[in-house]
Write a protein that holds these residues in place. Structure first.
Motif, PDB file in Angstrom:
ATOM      1  N   LEU A  61       0.847  -1.181   0.000  1.00 35.92           N
ATOM      2  CA  LEU A  61       0.000   0.000   0.000  1.00 35.92           C
ATOM      3  C   LEU A  61       0.892   1.243   0.000  1.00 35.92           C
ATOM      4  CD1 LEU A  61      -2.698  -0.982   2.639  1.00 35.92           C
ATOM      5  CD2 LEU A  61      -2.916  -0.991   0.160  1.00 35.92           C
ATOM      6  N   LYS A  62       0.508   2.209  -0.779  1.00 34.01           N
ATOM      7  CA  LYS A  62       1.263   3.433  -0.848  1.00 34.01           C
ATOM      8  C   LYS A  62       0.450   4.532  -0.177  1.00 34.01           C
ATOM      9  CE  LYS A  62       3.385   6.576  -4.159  1.00 34.01           C
ATOM     10  NZ  LYS A  62       3.607   6.847  -5.586  1.00 34.01           N
ATOM     11  N   LYS A  63       1.045   5.221   0.769  1.00 37.29           N
ATOM     12  CA  LYS A  63       0.372   6.298   1.479  1.00 37.29           C
ATOM     13  C   LYS A  63       0.317   7.528   0.575  1.00 37.29           C
ATOM     14  CE  LYS A  63       0.232   8.494   5.975  1.00 37.29           C
ATOM     15  NZ  LYS A  63       0.888   8.587   7.281  1.00 37.29           N
ATOM     16  N   LEU A  64      -0.892   7.992   0.257  1.00 36.98           N
ATOM     17  CA  LEU A  64      -1.040   9.128  -0.639  1.00 36.98           C
ATOM     18  C   LEU A  64      -1.168  10.447   0.100  1.00 36.98           C
ATOM     19  CD1 LEU A  64      -3.534   7.581  -3.211  1.00 36.98           C
ATOM     20  CD2 LEU A  64      -1.059   7.849  -3.440  1.00 36.98           C
ATOM     21  N   PHE A  65      -1.723  10.421   1.292  1.00 35.48           N
ATOM     22  CA  PHE A  65      -1.940  11.643   2.064  1.00 35.48           C
ATOM     23  C   PHE A  65      -1.216  11.529   3.396  1.00 35.48           C
ATOM     24  CE2 PHE A  65      -5.699  10.975  -0.572  1.00 35.48           C
ATOM     25  CZ  PHE A  65      -5.680  12.144  -1.316  1.00 35.48           C
ATOM     26  N   ARG A  66      -0.768  12.676   3.898  1.00 40.54           N
ATOM     27  CA  ARG A  66      -0.073  12.657   5.190  1.00 40.54           C
ATOM     28  C   ARG A  66      -0.897  13.317   6.239  1.00 40.54           C
ATOM     29  NH1 ARG A  66       6.023  13.786   3.156  1.00 40.54           N
ATOM     30  NH2 ARG A  66       5.840  12.230   1.585  1.00 40.54           N
TER      31      ARG A  66
END
Length: 66
Positions: A61-66
């Motif tokens: 999974l790639k984190k798109l928002f921080r």
């Protein structure tokens, strides 16, 4: 409905309150349409669930928002 679908007459006992609510939620104009839409939804969700289970743990999974 899909062109290859086999349509048959069925006589079933259904909770009328559930059917009325499903018809409203699915914005179906008839009870038959509500049942058909509900069944289509169940089948499509099962296909998605099977694909997710098959790919479990195989991707990242790639984190798109921080």
């Amino acid at each position: 409905m899909a062109a290859t679908a086999s349509v048959r007459h069925k006589h079933v006992r259904i909770d009328q309150r559930k059917l009325d609510k499903a018809r409203k939620v699915l914005v179906a104009s008839t009870e038959t349409e509500a049942i058909d839409r509900a069944l289509s939804l169940v089948v499509s969700e099962a296909d998605i669930d099977a694909a997710l289970r098959h790919s479990a743990g195989k991707g990242k999974l790639k984190k798109l928002f921080r």
